[in-house]
Design an enzyme around this catalytic site. Structure first.
Site, PDB file in Angstrom:
ATOM      1  N   GLU A  41       1.054  -5.810 -13.010  1.00 27.96           N
ATOM      2  CA  GLU A  41       2.171  -4.828 -12.131  1.00 27.96           C
ATOM      3  C   GLU A  41       3.503  -5.905 -12.069  1.00 27.96           C
ATOM      4  O   GLU A  41       3.424  -6.978 -11.665  1.00 27.96           O
ATOM      5  CB  GLU A  41       1.534  -4.891 -10.875  1.00 27.96           C
ATOM      6  CG  GLU A  41       2.397  -4.184  -9.729  1.00 27.96           C
ATOM      7  CD  GLU A  41       1.873  -4.011  -8.455  1.00 27.96           C
ATOM      8  OE1 GLU A  41       0.612  -4.802  -8.192  1.00 27.96           O
ATOM      9  OE2 GLU A  41       2.352  -3.233  -7.521  1.00 27.96           O
ATOM     10  N   ASP A  91       6.708  -0.739   1.869  1.00 29.89           N
ATOM     11  CA  ASP A  91       5.151  -0.253   1.820  1.00 29.89           C
ATOM     12  C   ASP A  91       4.724   0.576   3.107  1.00 29.89           C
ATOM     13  O   ASP A  91       3.787   0.201   3.698  1.00 29.89           O
ATOM     14  CB  ASP A  91       4.292  -1.571   1.682  1.00 29.89           C
ATOM     15  CG  ASP A  91       4.296  -2.340   0.223  1.00 29.89           C
ATOM     16  OD1 ASP A  91       3.630  -1.517  -0.537  1.00 29.89           O
ATOM     17  OD2 ASP A  91       4.780  -3.254   0.045  1.00 29.89           O
ATOM     18  N   ASP A 140      -1.268   1.660  -2.228  1.00 29.54           N
ATOM     19  CA  ASP A 140      -0.706   0.311  -1.763  1.00 29.54           C
ATOM     20  C   ASP A 140       0.308   0.500  -0.937  1.00 29.54           C
ATOM     21  O   ASP A 140       1.370   0.625  -0.837  1.00 29.54           O
ATOM     22  CB  ASP A 140      -0.188  -0.576  -3.018  1.00 29.54           C
ATOM     23  CG  ASP A 140       0.232  -1.802  -2.897  1.00 29.54           C
ATOM     24  OD1 ASP A 140       0.071  -2.272  -1.735  1.00 29.54           O
ATOM     25  OD2 ASP A 140       0.812  -2.403  -3.887  1.00 29.54           O
ATOM     26  N   ASP A 163       4.238   0.402  -9.362  1.00 26.60           N
ATOM     27  CA  ASP A 163       4.288   0.683  -8.035  1.00 26.60           C
ATOM     28  C   ASP A 163       5.473   1.402  -7.624  1.00 26.60           C
ATOM     29  O   ASP A 163       6.637   0.928  -8.107  1.00 26.60           O
ATOM     30  CB  ASP A 163       4.277  -0.732  -7.257  1.00 26.60           C
ATOM     31  CG  ASP A 163       3.886  -0.734  -5.919  1.00 26.60           C
ATOM     32  OD1 ASP A 163       4.944  -0.030  -5.138  1.00 26.60           O
ATOM     33  OD2 ASP A 163       3.022  -1.279  -5.092  1.00 26.60           O
ATOM     34  N   LYS A 203       7.646  -6.179 -10.888  1.00 29.49           N
ATOM     35  CA  LYS A 203       8.367  -5.614  -9.645  1.00 29.49           C
ATOM     36  C   LYS A 203       9.780  -6.127  -9.735  1.00 29.49           C
ATOM     37  O   LYS A 203      10.265  -6.846 -10.424  1.00 29.49           O
ATOM     38  CB  LYS A 203       7.766  -6.584  -8.456  1.00 29.49           C
ATOM     39  CG  LYS A 203       8.054  -6.858  -7.189  1.00 29.49           C
ATOM     40  CD  LYS A 203       6.975  -7.363  -6.153  1.00 29.49           C
ATOM     41  CE  LYS A 203       7.633  -7.455  -4.822  1.00 29.49           C
ATOM     42  NZ  LYS A 203       6.623  -7.569  -3.802  1.00 29.49           N
ATOM     43  N   ASP A 261      11.160  -2.161  -0.609  1.00 30.78           N
ATOM     44  CA  ASP A 261       9.687  -2.311  -1.033  1.00 30.78           C
ATOM     45  C   ASP A 261       8.984  -2.527   0.273  1.00 30.78           C
ATOM     46  O   ASP A 261       8.234  -3.426   0.268  1.00 30.78           O
ATOM     47  CB  ASP A 261       9.355  -3.292  -2.097  1.00 30.78           C
ATOM     48  CG  ASP A 261       7.788  -3.256  -2.446  1.00 30.78           C
ATOM     49  OD1 ASP A 261       7.227  -2.081  -2.106  1.00 30.78           O
ATOM     50  OD2 ASP A 261       7.401  -4.087  -3.074  1.00 30.78           O
ATOM     51  N   HIS A 321       0.908   2.404  -8.613  1.00 28.87           N
ATOM     52  CA  HIS A 321       0.296   1.899  -7.080  1.00 28.87           C
ATOM     53  C   HIS A 321       1.250   3.085  -6.174  1.00 28.87           C
ATOM     54  O   HIS A 321       2.499   3.147  -6.303  1.00 28.87           O
ATOM     55  CB  HIS A 321       0.874   0.593  -6.942  1.00 28.87           C
ATOM     56  CG  HIS A 321      -0.291  -0.298  -7.022  1.00 28.87           C
ATOM     57  ND1 HIS A 321      -0.098  -1.648  -6.572  1.00 28.87           N
ATOM     58  CD2 HIS A 321      -1.511  -0.134  -7.462  1.00 28.87           C
ATOM     59  CE1 HIS A 321      -1.187  -2.242  -6.684  1.00 28.87           C
ATOM     60  NE2 HIS A 321      -2.107  -1.364  -7.295  1.00 28.87           N
ATOM     61  N   HIS A 347       8.595  -0.543  -6.453  1.00 32.05           N
ATOM     62  CA  HIS A 347       9.074  -1.731  -7.148  1.00 32.05           C
ATOM     63  C   HIS A 347      10.208  -1.289  -8.134  1.00 32.05           C
ATOM     64  O   HIS A 347      10.399  -2.069  -9.224  1.00 32.05           O
ATOM     65  CB  HIS A 347       7.865  -2.205  -7.918  1.00 32.05           C
ATOM     66  CG  HIS A 347       6.770  -2.976  -7.218  1.00 32.05           C
ATOM     67  ND1 HIS A 347       6.065  -3.682  -7.709  1.00 32.05           N
ATOM     68  CD2 HIS A 347       6.922  -3.023  -5.896  1.00 32.05           C
ATOM     69  CE1 HIS A 347       5.164  -4.282  -6.547  1.00 32.05           C
ATOM     70  NE2 HIS A 347       5.646  -3.846  -5.431  1.00 32.05           N
ATOM     71  N   TRP A 396      -1.072  -8.859 -10.067  1.00 32.62           N
ATOM     72  CA  TRP A 396       0.467  -9.069  -9.507  1.00 32.62           C
ATOM     73  C   TRP A 396       0.471 -10.544  -8.988  1.00 32.62           C
ATOM     74  O   TRP A 396      -0.265 -11.217  -8.296  1.00 32.62           O
ATOM     75  CB  TRP A 396       0.481  -8.117  -8.489  1.00 32.62           C
ATOM     76  CG  TRP A 396       1.630  -8.439  -8.059  1.00 32.62           C
ATOM     77  CD1 TRP A 396       3.375  -8.239  -8.481  1.00 32.62           C
ATOM     78  CD2 TRP A 396       2.416  -9.038  -6.667  1.00 32.62           C
ATOM     79  NE1 TRP A 396       4.224  -8.657  -7.653  1.00 32.62           N
ATOM     80  CE2 TRP A 396       3.536  -9.377  -6.374  1.00 32.62           C
ATOM     81  CE3 TRP A 396       1.516  -9.866  -5.630  1.00 32.62           C
ATOM     82  CZ2 TRP A 396       4.129  -9.872  -5.395  1.00 32.62           C
ATOM     83  CZ3 TRP A 396       2.003 -10.491  -4.480  1.00 32.62           C
ATOM     84  CH2 TRP A 396       3.484 -10.444  -4.326  1.00 32.62           C
TER      85      TRP A 396
HETATM   86  C1  RNT Z   1       3.158  -6.561  -4.349  1.00 35.33           C
HETATM   87  C2  RNT Z   1       2.313  -5.533  -5.043  1.00 35.33           C
HETATM   88  C3  RNT Z   1       1.000  -5.626  -4.886  1.00 35.33           C
HETATM   89  C4  RNT Z   1       0.452  -5.934  -3.653  1.00 35.33           C
HETATM   90  C5  RNT Z   1      -1.158  -6.188  -3.268  1.00 35.33           C
HETATM   91  C6  RNT Z   1      -1.479  -6.791  -2.024  1.00 35.33           C
HETATM   92  O1  RNT Z   1       4.537  -6.351  -4.238  1.00 35.33           O
HETATM   93  O2  RNT Z   1       2.508  -4.328  -4.667  1.00 35.33           O
HETATM   94  O3  RNT Z   1       0.181  -4.670  -5.525  1.00 35.33           O
HETATM   95  O4  RNT Z   1       0.880  -5.008  -2.541  1.00 35.33           O
HETATM   96  O5  RNT Z   1      -1.443  -6.530  -4.398  1.00 35.33           O
HETATM   97 ZN    ZN Z   2       1.611  -2.742  -5.631  1.00 33.98          ZN
END
Ligand code: RNT
Ligand code: ZN
Length: 429
Positions: free
Chosen positions: A231, A301, A331, A264, A233, A299, A291, A267, A191
């Site tokens: 990956e 997390d 993640d 993810d 986003k 996003d 993810h 994302h 990513w």
């Molecule tokens: C970032 C991605 C990625 C990170 C990690 C740290 O938006 O989700 O996967 O969170 O690689």
């Molecule tokens: Zn991710």
């Protein structure tokens, strides 16, 4: 409270739950057999708020934000291993640990990203071997002076691009070494934060450069035990208008270059779930890396919980008989709560979602759908939500020798009092 979770009660509750699931044609023993084989790649970066252990490092940038300052975060690799090990001891099953390049150990020496090598992860390999877990890997294309203008693999400066290409190649070598040393496949995810805050004049050239850089990284045949993933986003902090590696970019790239696409859960647009995309994408690619994350409004997390998004994702995968085509990796990063607790909650929630999917009465709901009985189908789907999933889950924990139900929660406080509080004191002095 803990007395509820003694062996004989867990066994008798399970016996009853098994009968109830059998009444809708579901075999709970079989579901548990499948669940016990699903490996989840637990991400290292929840343990220290995506800091890493590079000798010279700048702060977190590239659109990743960990908020909060719960005391006691791991300050070095030994502490991170200690914490992760605690988390693994509370998770049923054997899993994997997902490292980033910034978690190297270089004996106090400065090692730049284009110099990172398998030897810097020797301690991680020994530790993983000991715990009988696998290792996955990620190149780290952020928190670095050469990413500070917002472009890495798509940078217009050739020498910066080459620097990151070399980093990407090295990441694959490290992954290949993990696979070799630990005797199991290693996922190598990529990513990058590349993008622009406001309207670019040129959306085209960076994407062309990114495609070329990726082709350079993947040129070498690294063997089938490394699973390369890319990956995309929707946006990040500082790349709100334009992300070079968008979801469409990587979906197309992964199809044409036969790579895993990494999806993810945070994302996409906030009302878009990834569960509907699995059956679409798997028509054309053999495997997907997921993810597992939890976005709130963006996003963000957040720590993963067993919510509808996760339940639907797990069901889509089991209904499509596609468990063997999905790599699960967590993640998220929440620095405002105990970090070991965050790991355990997230991974256990994912396992619960998978278990509930494995206990899905697929035959009955398909029959109802095929015979046009929509109300009956919806009714059984709703009834499943109040079935005794917890009893099956507790039995799974018990038979994997980890605490069932709520009985693991006290462990977090104990670890905090015994271990983390010492770190906080050291941090203060
Ligand atoms: C970032 C991605 C990625 C990170 C990690 C740290 O938006 O989700 O996967 O969170 O690689
Ligand atoms: Zn991710």
């Amino acid at each position: 409270m803990n007395d509820i979770f003694n062996s004989s009660k867990i066994n008798s509750d399970y016996k009853r739950a098994k009968e109830i699931y059998a009444s809708v044609g579901v075999n709970a023993d079989e579901a548990l057999g499948v669940l016990s084989k699903i490996k989840i790649s637990m991400h290292c970066w929840q343990g220290d708020d995506v800091g890493g252990f590079e000798v010279k490092k700048s702060g977190l940038d590239g659109g990743l934000v960990a908020t909060g300052n719960h005391p006691g975060k791991a300050r070095n690799a030994d502490e991170l291993r200690q914490d992760a090990e605690k988390a693994f001891s509370l998770l049923p099953g054997k899993h994997k640990f997902n490292l980033h390049a910034i978690y190297l150990e270089s004996n106090g020496k400065f090692v730049d990203r284009d110099e990172v090598a398998p030897g810097h992860f020797k301690n991680w390999i020994d530790w993983a071997r000991n715990l009988k877990i696998g290792l996955d890997f990620n190149g780290s294309f952020f928190s670095h002076p050469k990413s500070s203008d917002g472009f890495t693999l798509s940078n217009k400066n050739k020498s910066i691009r080459n620097f990151w290409i070399e980093h990407g190649r090295r990441a694959r070598e490290i992954s290949a070494n993990f696979a070799k040393e630990l005797g199991q496949k290693s996922v190598c995810n990529l990513w990058i934060p590349d993008g622009m805050k406001d309207f670019p004049a040129d959306r085209w050239s960076p994407r062309k450069r990114l495609a070329e850089s990726l082709d350079e990284i993947f040129k070498k045949d690294i063997g089938k035990n490394v699973k390369d993933a890319v990956e995309g986003k929707l946006f990040g902090i500082g790349s709100e208008e334009y992300v070079v590696g968008s979801n469409e970019f990587y979906l197309a790239y992964s199809i044409s270059r036969k790579k895993l696409v990494c999806m993810d859960m945070g994302h996409y647009h906030p009302t878009e779930g990834i569960y509907d995309k699995i059956s679409a994408i798997l028509q054309f690619v053999p495997e997907i890396l997921v993810h597992v994350s939890r976005p709130i409004r963006w996003d963000s997390d957040h720590v993963v919980i067993f919510n509808d998004d996760l339940a639907n994702l797990a069901k889509e995968i089991t209904r499509g008989k596609s468990l063997d085509k999905i790599y699960f990796a967590t993640d998220f990063f929440d620095a405002s709560i105990n970090r070991i607790g965050a790991w355990v909650i997230g991974v256990r929630s994912l396992q619960k979602a998978l278990l509930s999917a494995l206990l899905d009465p697929v035959k009955i709901i398909n029959d109802f759908e095929n015979s046009g009985r929509g109300a009956e189908k919806l009714a059984i789907m709703e009834e499943m939500k109040t079935m005794p999933l917890g009893a099956v889950w507790n039995y799974f924990c018990e038979s994997n020798y980890v605490p069932a139900g709520t009985s693991w929660i006290g462990e977090i406080k104990k670890h905090e009092e015994k271990i983390l509080s010492q770190r906080s004191q050291l941090q203060k002095s």
